[in-house]
Design an enzyme around this catalytic site. Sequence first.
Site, PDB file in Angstrom:
ATOM      1  N   ASP A 204       0.976  -1.226  -0.012  1.00  0.00           N
ATOM      2  CA  ASP A 204       0.121  -0.125  -0.054  1.00  0.00           C
ATOM      3  C   ASP A 204       0.983   1.196  -0.027  1.00  0.00           C
ATOM      4  OD1 ASP A 204      -1.619   2.215   0.569  1.00  0.00           O
ATOM      5  OD2 ASP A 204      -2.374   1.387   2.485  1.00  0.00           O
ATOM      6  N   LYS A 230      -3.144  12.110  -3.131  1.00  0.00           N
ATOM      7  CA  LYS A 230      -2.031  12.315  -1.997  1.00  0.00           C
ATOM      8  C   LYS A 230      -1.036  12.548  -2.769  1.00  0.00           C
ATOM      9  CE  LYS A 230      -4.275   9.011   0.956  1.00  0.00           C
ATOM     10  NZ  LYS A 230      -4.713   9.610   2.299  1.00  0.00           N
TER      11      LYS A 230
END
Lengths: 410, 168
Positions: A204, A230
């Site tokens: 991740d 992000k």
Amino acid sequence: MTAPERRTIESVRADFPMLAARMNGRPLAYLDNAATTQKPRAVIERMSRFLSSEYATVHRGIYTFSQESTRLCDEVREKCRAFLNAARPEEIVFVRGATEAINLVAHGYGRRALREGDEVLITELEHHSNIVPWQRLCQERGLRLRVAPVNDAGEVLLEEYRRLLGPRTYLVAVTQVSNALGTVTPLPEMIKMAHHAGAVVLVDGAQGAPHRATDVRALDCDFYCFSGHKIYGPTGIGVLYGKMKHLEAMDPYQSGGDMIESVSFEETTYAPPPAKFEAGTPAFVEIIGLGEALDYVSSLGWEWIGAQEEALLRLATERLSRIPGLRIIGQAPHKAAVVSFDLEGIHPHDVGTILNEEGIAVRAGNHCAQPVMRRYGLTATTRASFAYYNTAEEVEALVRGIERVRGVFA
Amino acid sequence: MSHPESSQPVKLGELYQEVILDHNKKPRNYGPLDGATAEARGHNRLCGDSYHLRLRVQDGVLSGIAFEGQGCAISKASASLMTTAVEGKSVEEVTRLKDAFLDLLLREKPADGSRAAVGRLKLFEGVKQFPVRVKCATLIWRALEEALRGGPSAEVSTESGQGPTPSS
Ligand SMILES: Cc1ncc(COP(=O)(O)O)c(C=O)c1O
């Protein structure tokens, strides 16, 4: 990455219109970058220009604008390949974000070749989005979810991790960087150990990709994912990388248009990856925005980004740890620029409210990582998460803000 | 407070008033309750507030009330002040007070009588300037509502029926 230009912090900040905003009458100190990052003008303007004067669908069009959209998206896929150093652009699947990527793998890979009693191994650091899809899979399929613990500093205990790996371990899902504590996990070792045990590894990268160079081939991970929003790009777009041999063998996730070779009512033949996993009209405006965001990051260069963020982390850690009653949660030697803290006797929600009045944006809560909060006997922390565009003055503003919090509750 | 009131913008001072800070620091009726006849748990998923409220109703009167748990200053002070306001009152009186309090905090234009009906609890009106904190102030009252209605073991969450919490 290509040779970065030398940039000053002032000129970089000027690239982000939102950083000039004010909040509650104060200059905004945006310290919630682990939740989402601000957007450089290049991304905003590229998307706006595309929407204003280039907009047409991808794949289907025979006309010029559509062909051009298709070419632009293919170009971004190649940029993502280069960004992660994947072997082929076909190993890059566009998804909505890290959450969808993990669900896609849990669905498409996780449901294959599983026998009751097989195990999925995660760590105590994981974000809910890297816990719950595996938990559901385990419940559905009679698998066992195992969790590698962390020490008091927030580091994965490698000996425990090694002990939990075994012939039954089917898949390891691990974060590159903890969103709640900032810990950088020792991926090379963890991946080697997992492969040695015969497990595949999903990384991740939601908190990793925006802050450090990532080479999926050097890591040798089987899957890797990150979210566009992000990494200074738009919302609604993210990337799943998977080794071609896995993507080929996997079941599709969603089904519909754009992911099939041929359809009759009796049978459907799926298109090869990545199209097999990209059912429906993709978020192509966002794909183009993501491409621009990756270009922007490349133009700054990892060296500059790393130096800025490391300096902010060092300064914030030093200044905050001197505040009486403040305890930094997560003190791994190898950390990203995330400072999660507990102020004795003061709830993070109150800290966040008072900092908000000072124009400081932080996260107060469990950071979608309740298990790791529990590990430290907490339900919530206040978290300041930095990006390269943050400044030493913003760290000082945070310190003053915390002093004010202490004043109110004195 | 250790610093002059004037250094604080009006807004924040209205949220963290002396009474609220005091009840946060020294919550009243905090702990277990002997002979409880009803209870409820209240959770605020957004910030992790979590309380366990217990009541003892005898002959239609709330003869005992206590709460335990953890959360922010607003939720804790609200819980503490609520218990001091309702103890010894009849269930009907408590219900009227609860309705008035929720009306005062949740409605943009509360009914005329609500402000007077809640007495000194009107100090929580300042919370309305901080919309995300209204849930903190009302959490324990929602738990009280559940306990009065639900009997043995009821549960309320500030998020029920609302949108998802933000991710990180
Ligand atoms: C470590 C981590 N994994 C996964 C996610 C999920 O990302 P998204 O919400 O963009 O799908 C996040 C952020 O929310 C995260 O911090």
